[in-house]
Design a protein around this motif. Structure first.
Motif, mmCIF file in Angstrom:
data_model
loop_
_atom_site.group_PDB
_atom_site.id
_atom_site.type_symbol
_atom_site.label_atom_id
_atom_site.label_comp_id
_atom_site.label_asym_id
_atom_site.label_seq_id
_atom_site.Cartn_x
_atom_site.Cartn_y
_atom_site.Cartn_z
ATOM 1 N N ALA A 105 0.898 -1.090 0.080
ATOM 2 C CA ALA A 105 0.024 -0.004 -0.073
ATOM 3 C C ALA A 105 0.879 1.212 0.176
ATOM 4 O O ALA A 105 0.520 2.180 -0.550
ATOM 5 C CB ALA A 105 -0.933 0.200 1.127
ATOM 6 N N LEU A 106 1.972 1.268 0.770
ATOM 7 C CA LEU A 106 2.947 2.509 0.932
ATOM 8 C C LEU A 106 3.600 2.511 -0.655
ATOM 9 O O LEU A 106 3.404 3.741 -1.123
ATOM 10 C CB LEU A 106 4.140 2.189 1.877
ATOM 11 C CG LEU A 106 3.648 2.738 3.247
ATOM 12 C CD1 LEU A 106 4.912 2.396 4.100
ATOM 13 C CD2 LEU A 106 3.268 4.080 3.427
ATOM 14 N N ASP A 107 3.881 1.555 -1.175
ATOM 15 C CA ASP A 107 4.729 1.730 -2.521
ATOM 16 C C ASP A 107 3.586 2.120 -3.678
ATOM 17 O O ASP A 107 3.930 2.820 -4.559
ATOM 18 C CB ASP A 107 5.160 0.346 -2.921
ATOM 19 C CG ASP A 107 6.338 -0.236 -2.285
ATOM 20 O OD1 ASP A 107 6.892 0.827 -1.568
ATOM 21 O OD2 ASP A 107 6.602 -1.375 -2.146
ATOM 22 N N ALA A 108 2.183 2.043 -3.426
ATOM 23 C CA ALA A 108 1.208 2.373 -4.247
ATOM 24 C C ALA A 108 0.560 3.700 -4.029
ATOM 25 O O ALA A 108 -0.136 4.221 -4.708
ATOM 26 C CB ALA A 108 0.050 1.561 -4.197
ATOM 27 N N GLY A 109 1.339 4.442 -3.004
ATOM 28 C CA GLY A 109 1.192 5.579 -2.769
ATOM 29 C C GLY A 109 -0.063 6.045 -1.743
ATOM 30 O O GLY A 109 -0.297 7.065 -1.427
ATOM 31 N N LEU A 110 -0.348 4.957 -1.021
ATOM 32 C CA LEU A 110 -1.683 5.066 -0.084
ATOM 33 C C LEU A 110 -0.855 5.480 1.284
ATOM 34 O O LEU A 110 0.067 5.028 1.703
ATOM 35 C CB LEU A 110 -2.374 3.900 0.133
ATOM 36 C CG LEU A 110 -3.012 3.313 -1.241
ATOM 37 C CD1 LEU A 110 -3.766 1.883 -0.897
ATOM 38 C CD2 LEU A 110 -3.866 4.372 -1.644
ATOM 39 N N GLY A 111 -1.865 6.579 1.953
ATOM 40 C CA GLY A 111 -1.133 6.911 3.363
ATOM 41 C C GLY A 111 -1.616 6.006 4.476
ATOM 42 O O GLY A 111 -2.126 6.615 5.511
ATOM 43 N N VAL A 112 -1.094 4.747 4.279
ATOM 44 C CA VAL A 112 -1.444 3.798 5.625
ATOM 45 C C VAL A 112 -0.177 4.001 6.603
ATOM 46 O O VAL A 112 0.957 4.733 6.369
ATOM 47 C CB VAL A 112 -1.288 2.460 5.169
ATOM 48 C CG1 VAL A 112 -2.331 2.159 4.075
ATOM 49 C CG2 VAL A 112 0.216 2.236 4.232
ATOM 50 N N ARG A 113 -0.633 3.631 7.731
ATOM 51 C CA ARG A 113 0.261 3.630 9.106
ATOM 52 C C ARG A 113 0.308 2.006 9.662
ATOM 53 O O ARG A 113 -0.542 1.466 9.609
ATOM 54 C CB ARG A 113 0.067 4.616 10.103
ATOM 55 C CG ARG A 113 -1.497 4.345 10.722
ATOM 56 C CD ARG A 113 -1.720 5.506 11.824
ATOM 57 N NE ARG A 113 -3.239 4.938 12.739
ATOM 58 C CZ ARG A 113 -4.072 5.502 12.304
ATOM 59 N NH1 ARG A 113 -4.356 6.116 11.460
ATOM 60 N NH2 ARG A 113 -5.158 5.037 12.988
ATOM 61 N N PHE A 114 1.375 1.767 10.093
ATOM 62 C CA PHE A 114 1.561 0.411 10.796
ATOM 63 C C PHE A 114 1.380 0.451 12.194
ATOM 64 O O PHE A 114 2.186 1.167 12.784
ATOM 65 C CB PHE A 114 2.731 -0.143 10.320
ATOM 66 C CG PHE A 114 2.877 -1.738 10.638
ATOM 67 C CD1 PHE A 114 2.386 -2.701 9.502
ATOM 68 C CD2 PHE A 114 3.591 -2.249 11.631
ATOM 69 C CE1 PHE A 114 2.367 -4.074 10.001
ATOM 70 C CE2 PHE A 114 3.543 -3.478 11.982
ATOM 71 C CZ PHE A 114 2.985 -4.475 11.100
ATOM 72 N N GLU A 115 0.599 -0.330 12.842
ATOM 73 C CA GLU A 115 0.413 -0.368 14.219
ATOM 74 C C GLU A 115 0.825 -1.877 14.819
ATOM 75 O O GLU A 115 0.256 -3.035 14.260
ATOM 76 C CB GLU A 115 -1.119 -0.126 14.746
ATOM 77 C CG GLU A 115 -1.492 1.256 14.156
ATOM 78 C CD GLU A 115 -2.689 1.685 14.744
ATOM 79 O OE1 GLU A 115 -3.369 0.744 15.189
ATOM 80 O OE2 GLU A 115 -3.410 2.826 14.321
ATOM 81 N N THR A 116 1.771 -1.917 15.686
ATOM 82 C CA THR A 116 2.316 -3.114 16.306
ATOM 83 C C THR A 116 1.222 -3.612 17.399
ATOM 84 O O THR A 116 1.274 -4.610 17.853
ATOM 85 C CB THR A 116 3.678 -2.953 16.741
ATOM 86 O OG1 THR A 116 3.827 -1.952 17.700
ATOM 87 C CG2 THR A 116 4.808 -2.824 15.701
ATOM 88 N N ASP A 117 0.769 -2.681 18.003
ATOM 89 C CA ASP A 117 -0.358 -3.188 19.097
ATOM 90 C C ASP A 117 -1.707 -2.340 18.849
ATOM 91 O O ASP A 117 -1.828 -1.429 19.573
ATOM 92 C CB ASP A 117 0.415 -2.497 20.268
ATOM 93 C CG ASP A 117 -0.228 -3.222 21.532
ATOM 94 O OD1 ASP A 117 -1.228 -3.969 21.475
ATOM 95 O OD2 ASP A 117 -0.322 -2.397 22.861
#
Length: 493
Positions: free
Chosen positions: A146-158
């Motif tokens: 998703a990041l590589d496709a330009g989407l503004g995602v965030r990753f959450e570990t918890d």
């Protein structure tokens, strides 16, 4: 047929269907005849009438009767693990980038349409999460894609979710809505712009004569168009065997009231998948829970799958009170991308649109934009890159896999024997049961104990208990078995 309650279609105060002009005259020729009044068909029709084309929409049942009226109502560019799966199949192909562009264009289209025409929407975070530690790497792969496709995602570990979650990727500011309200609003705008609609008329054949396509069907239906768009899920008129390039998939959805439903749209990675979101409809606070996807007519009983969703909901959302349960069907193409474009062969004036892998509120709208653009000369910039259908060697294993699955589905159905409806269902149909053999290609049908239907394990055609076509490539009802002498009015089933 007695269907499970579909909450979108069984509200306390449902909107009335907009009135539209009736049957066209026998000599009337439309620029385009659209077959199917779901999201794809109506988006195509609306774009065409806005471009000044004359359009007739022909619908076998009623607008939104099949997949469009049975969805979760999510309009999102984060679609479970779709992007990482496409990247594994296609690498850095421009088709994957074009898929994301088409999804964002469709999301913007839906948002603008709903804002302009008063369709209620809610902005929500879309979440793909790992329900087990084994799924964390899958979620990370989706996040990276998703990041590589330009989407503004965030990753959450918890992630802070009301269910067990070991990681999540989150895309803010996506949409959720009532899909039936969207369909009816689209239909109203088609009507206002001069489009026409015929309901309760099932298309069965096409006949091309010169530059005109004659659309033929039940009850003497015969209309004419310079171009025809088959927006019917599996193409119902298919000389090029597109059905052999598709796998029909059913999944299940339950609606609940809940005092505090989640303000997000979530989908788990891995198997079994679980989809859930909160919402409000007719003043009620709601929870929607979906999942248990499988190939149509295959595997464990459908009621067993619905019971699994009930148990999962009871475990994680104990205050939920069930309102209804239903299912929907969508199609997976050989390469995982939508199958949109010309039917091919002698039917050069016929287009198809299918293969949305359960994301029709974006891919169906994108298909409508693309098909209308091809007719009006205003093609979307991503259309040609996304829908190119040049034969490729990499399609061969997928095609063979689909056909192997078809063979196994038929063998499994024959080995188990046909599940027949209870005698009361046959009695309701006049004491004569339907012969459980699909009218598409002769597949042995299986009784669906959740929706009280006959389902075909080959290509996904479905029939009511009395044999009427519901969906899939079949266009003709099941033949009837006569009542046997001395059965006291009971069917031979």
């Amino acid at each position: 047929m007695t269907e499970p309650s579909i909450w979108w279609q069984h509200r306390a105060d449902p909107p009335t269907q907009p009135s539209v002009p009736g049957d066209p005259g026998p000599q009337e020729t439309f620029d385009v005849v659209v077959v199917g009044a779901g999201v794809t068909g109506l988006a195509t029709a609306l774009e065409l009438v806005r471009a000044g084309r004359s359009v007739l929409v022909v619908e076998a049942r009623h607008p939104g009767a099949v997949t469009s009226g049975r969805t979760t109502g999510k309009v999102s560019a984060l679609q479970g693990t779709t992007l990482s799966e496409l990247r594994r199949r296609h690498g850095d192909s421009p088709r994957v980038t074009a898929y994301v562009e088409s999804t964002l264009a469709a999301l913007d289209w839906v948002a603008a349409f709903c804002d302009e025409h008063g369709v209620a929407t809610q902005r929500r975070d879309a979440v793909t999460y790992a329900a087990s530690r084994d799924d964390v790497s899958t979620v990370r792969a989706e996040h990276d894609a998703a990041l590589d496709a330009g989407l503004g995602v965030r990753f959450e570990t918890d992630p802070d979710l009301p269910v067990p979650a070991y990681a999540a990727t989150v895309l803010p500011d996506q949409l959720q809505l009532d899909p039936v309200e969207l369909v009816l609003a689209m239909l109203e705008q088609v009507r206002k712009a001069g489009g026409r609609l015929l309901t309760g008329r099932r298309v069965q054949r096409l006949r091309q004569r010169g530059e005109t396509v004659h659309v033929l069907g039940e009850d003497g239906l015969e209309v004419q168009g310079r171009h025809v768009v088959l927006a019917t899920g599996a193409p119902v008129v298919d000389r090029r065997m597109h059905f052999a390039r598709l796998t029909p998939q059913r999944s299940y959805l339950l609606a609940f009231t809940h005092p505090d439903p989640p303000d997000l749209m979530a989908l788990s990675a891995g198997s079994p998948g679980r989809s859930w979101r909160g919402g409000e409809l007719d003043g009620r606070r709601m929870l929607l829970v979906g999942g248990e996807g499988h190939e149509t007519g295959r595997g464990p009983r459908e009621s067993t799958r619905v019971d699994r969703l009930r148990r999962w909901t009871d475990e994680h959302f104990p205050d939920a009170v069930e309102l209804g349960a239903w299912s929907a069907q969508d199609y997976m193409s050989l390469d995982g991308l939508p199958l949109v474009g010309g039917l091919g062969g002698p039917s050069s004036s016929v287009s198809v649109a299918t293969g949305y892998r359960k994301w029709g509120l974006t891919s169906g709208v994108a298909a409508g934009i693309a098909l209308a653009g091809a007719q009006s000369g205003a093609e979307a910039p991503w259309s040609e890159r996304l829908y190119t259908r040049a034969p490729r060697l990499r399609d061969v294993p997928a095609f063979l896999g689909v056909q192997a699955g078809v063979a196994l589905g038929q063998a499994g159905s024959l080995a188990r024997g046909v599940r027949r409806p209870p005698p009361v269902e046959a009695a309701r149909s006049g004491g004569c049961a339907a012969l459980p053999v699909c009218t598409h290609l002769g597949g042995t049908l299986r009784w669906n104990d959740h929706e009280q239907t006959y389902d075909c394990p080959l290509h996904g055609s479905r029939f009511s208990a009395d044999g009427e076509v519901l969906e899939g490539p079949a266009t003709r009802a099941l033949p009837r078995l006569p009542r046997l002498p001395g059965t006291g009015g009971r069917s031979s089933s």
